[in-house]
Design an enzyme around this catalytic site. Sequence first.
Site, short mmCIF file in Angstrom:
data_model
loop_
_atom_site.label_atom_id
_atom_site.label_comp_id
_atom_site.label_asym_id
_atom_site.label_seq_id
_atom_site.Cartn_x
_atom_site.Cartn_y
_atom_site.Cartn_z
N VAL A 65 0.76 -1.29 0.04
CA VAL A 65 0.10 -0.10 -0.02
C VAL A 65 0.66 1.17 -0.13
O VAL A 65 0.47 2.35 -0.12
CB VAL A 65 -0.99 0.10 1.28
CG1 VAL A 65 -2.09 -1.07 1.17
CG2 VAL A 65 -0.32 -0.11 2.48
N ASN A 91 -7.00 -1.19 5.66
CA ASN A 91 -6.86 -1.75 7.02
C ASN A 91 -5.30 -2.11 7.14
O ASN A 91 -4.99 -2.31 8.44
CB ASN A 91 -7.76 -3.11 7.64
CG ASN A 91 -7.33 -3.78 8.54
OD1 ASN A 91 -7.49 -3.47 9.56
ND2 ASN A 91 -6.75 -5.14 8.09
N SER A 144 -7.65 3.54 15.24
CA SER A 144 -7.17 3.06 16.38
C SER A 144 -7.66 3.79 17.62
O SER A 144 -8.06 4.99 17.44
CB SER A 144 -5.60 2.65 16.46
OG SER A 144 -5.24 2.27 17.86
N TYR A 157 2.96 6.13 15.86
CA TYR A 157 1.71 5.26 15.40
C TYR A 157 0.48 6.05 15.88
O TYR A 157 -0.45 6.24 14.84
CB TYR A 157 1.92 3.82 16.16
CG TYR A 157 0.82 2.91 15.82
CD1 TYR A 157 0.54 2.24 14.70
CD2 TYR A 157 -0.33 2.89 16.98
CE1 TYR A 157 -0.43 1.40 14.83
CE2 TYR A 157 -1.57 2.26 16.55
CZ TYR A 157 -1.52 1.23 15.57
OH TYR A 157 -2.51 0.56 15.40
N ALA A 159 0.22 9.13 16.01
CA ALA A 159 0.10 10.37 15.01
C ALA A 159 -0.42 9.94 13.85
O ALA A 159 -1.32 10.64 12.89
CB ALA A 159 1.48 11.15 14.77
N SER A 160 0.05 8.74 13.35
CA SER A 160 -0.38 8.26 12.01
C SER A 160 -1.98 7.90 12.13
O SER A 160 -2.75 8.05 11.10
CB SER A 160 0.25 6.97 11.76
OG SER A 160 -0.19 5.94 12.30
N LYS A 161 -2.20 7.21 13.03
CA LYS A 161 -4.05 7.04 13.37
C LYS A 161 -4.78 8.52 13.43
O LYS A 161 -5.92 8.50 13.01
CB LYS A 161 -4.16 6.03 14.48
CG LYS A 161 -3.44 4.87 14.19
CD LYS A 161 -3.94 3.91 13.10
CE LYS A 161 -3.56 2.72 12.43
NZ LYS A 161 -4.08 1.84 11.44
N ILE A 190 -6.33 -5.91 20.11
CA ILE A 190 -7.10 -6.92 19.63
C ILE A 190 -5.93 -7.89 19.44
O ILE A 190 -4.91 -7.68 19.19
CB ILE A 190 -7.49 -6.55 18.33
CG1 ILE A 190 -8.56 -5.57 18.42
CG2 ILE A 190 -8.44 -7.80 17.62
CD1 ILE A 190 -9.65 -5.25 19.33
N1 LIG Z 1 -4.18 -5.51 16.88
C1 LIG Z 1 -4.54 -4.47 17.62
O1 LIG Z 1 -4.48 -4.20 18.76
C2 LIG Z 1 -4.94 -3.08 16.74
C3 LIG Z 1 -5.31 -2.07 17.66
C4 LIG Z 1 -5.62 -0.92 16.73
C5 LIG Z 1 -5.56 -0.64 15.54
N2 LIG Z 1 -5.07 -1.73 14.71
C6 LIG Z 1 -4.98 -1.63 13.27
O2 LIG Z 1 -5.53 -2.72 12.65
C7 LIG Z 1 -5.09 -2.88 11.40
C8 LIG Z 1 -4.58 -4.21 11.36
O3 LIG Z 1 -3.60 -4.95 12.03
P1 LIG Z 1 -3.75 -6.43 12.87
O4 LIG Z 1 -3.97 -5.96 14.39
O5 LIG Z 1 -4.80 -7.41 12.21
O6 LIG Z 1 -2.25 -6.63 12.55
P2 LIG Z 1 -1.50 -7.95 11.68
O7 LIG Z 1 -2.18 -9.19 11.87
O8 LIG Z 1 -0.18 -7.69 11.71
O9 LIG Z 1 -2.11 -7.19 10.39
C9 LIG Z 1 -1.42 -6.13 9.57
C10 LIG Z 1 -1.98 -6.61 8.14
O10 LIG Z 1 -1.20 -5.31 7.40
C11 LIG Z 1 -0.72 -5.73 6.10
N3 LIG Z 1 0.33 -4.60 5.58
C12 LIG Z 1 1.17 -4.27 6.56
N4 LIG Z 1 2.14 -3.45 5.86
C13 LIG Z 1 1.43 -3.37 4.55
C14 LIG Z 1 1.89 -2.87 3.13
N5 LIG Z 1 3.18 -1.94 3.08
N6 LIG Z 1 1.14 -3.11 2.16
C15 LIG Z 1 0.13 -4.06 2.25
N7 LIG Z 1 -0.26 -4.53 3.44
C16 LIG Z 1 0.48 -4.29 4.60
C17 LIG Z 1 -0.09 -6.78 6.39
O11 LIG Z 1 0.19 -7.89 5.46
P3 LIG Z 1 1.67 -7.80 4.77
O12 LIG Z 1 2.60 -8.01 5.70
O13 LIG Z 1 1.47 -9.47 4.12
O14 LIG Z 1 1.52 -6.99 3.56
C18 LIG Z 1 -1.21 -7.57 7.49
O15 LIG Z 1 -2.22 -8.22 6.37
C19 LIG Z 1 -3.67 -2.06 11.53
O16 LIG Z 1 -3.86 -0.98 10.69
C20 LIG Z 1 -3.51 -1.99 12.77
O17 LIG Z 1 -2.75 -0.60 12.92
C21 LIG Z 1 -4.89 -2.78 15.49
#
Ligand SMILES: NC(=O)c1ccc[n+]([C@@H]2O[C@H](COP(=O)([O-])OP(=O)(O)OC[C@H]3O[C@@H](n4cnc5c(N)ncnc54)[C@H](OP(=O)(O)O)[C@@H]3O)[C@@H](O)[C@H]2O)c1
Length: 254
Positions: A65, A91, A144, A157, A159-161, A190
């Site tokens: 992305v 996402n 987030s 992080y 700031a990005s969100k 999560i």
């Molecule tokens: N888990 C939490 O506690 C939490 C809390 C608040 C917000 N979030 C947000 O939720 C979203 C999903 O995170 P998650 O917790 O499900 O973590 P995750 O399992 O690590 O998933 C992150 C996803 O982002 C993809 N990704 C990362 N960099 C990328 C890139 N440059 N291009 C395309 N895809 C990319 C990864 O796939 P590849 O590496 O294969 O590209 C993966 O599918 C994120 O935006 C995270 O900031 C998570």
Amino acid sequence: MMKRFEGKVICVTGGNSGIGRATALAFAREGAQVVIAARRENLGEEVVREIKKEGGEAAFVKTDVTVPLDLENLFQKIKTTYGRFDCAFNNAGVGGPTARLARQTTETWDLVMNTNLKGVWLCMKYEIQQMLEQGGGVIVNTASTAGISGSPGSAIYSASKHGVVGLTRSAAAEYATKNIRINSVCPGPIATPMLENGFALRPEMKEAYLDTIPMGRFGIPEEISGAVLWLCSNEASFITGYLMTIGGGQTITP
Ligand SMILES: NC(=O)c1ccc[n+]([C@@H]2O[C@H](COP(=O)([O-])OP(=O)(O)OC[C@H]3O[C@@H](n4cnc5c(N)ncnc54)[C@H](OP(=O)(O)O)[C@@H]3O)[C@@H](O)[C@H]2O)c1
């Protein structure tokens, strides 16, 4: 009985892991044709296989992305294959290493901002162009709870969100009359690989995080996917520019 997203085309970035994976599966179970975009092909194809095994329809498009050409390719492929797309779940994201702000590096800034903020903006840019052409659509961005309040140790992080929140609200107002709804989910902690990998590096963070959640537990990806599907559905037809916090009460008190 007609499923909720029968005949709809949905794009999920980061759909090969964690929250995105659960959301891709949930959309497919509701009858959608799901396009999964991420970098790790093996994980993406695994989700596609799982969806097809359950009788659903899905495809994986290897996409970074942060690379505009990859996104042009993704949305061009969606257009030529399906002719349109109805909902986008932007996402994909990274956490980046935790440290106090003065100890953070420009490499971390570039990685986190390029993925979490520039990546979402670029996705929205192409999605909105297509949605304007076809007369409407729905976008949900993953922000987030760190996009609503400060997150010590994760300032970049956070700031990005906060940036994702700004993109969501501004674009929601810009396109409200164009039949395009744009909302954000704001998850608290999560249980996904992102969180688990963070705890593997700094185990002491686990208890510290739990202490911030009134419900006293971490969420599961399905607790986010349910909200994303609802925001994309007609049940949310009058909702735009909304930040849906899903964090076990994490932001109730300052
Ligand atoms: N888990 C939490 O506690 C939490 C809390 C608040 C917000 N979030 C947000 O939720 C979203 C999903 O995170 P998650 O917790 O499900 O973590 P995750 O399992 O690590 O998933 C992150 C996803 O982002 C993809 N990704 C990362 N960099 C990328 C890139 N440059 N291009 C395309 N895809 C990319 C990864 O796939 P590849 O590496 O294969 O590209 C993966 O599918 C994120 O935006 C995270 O900031 C998570």
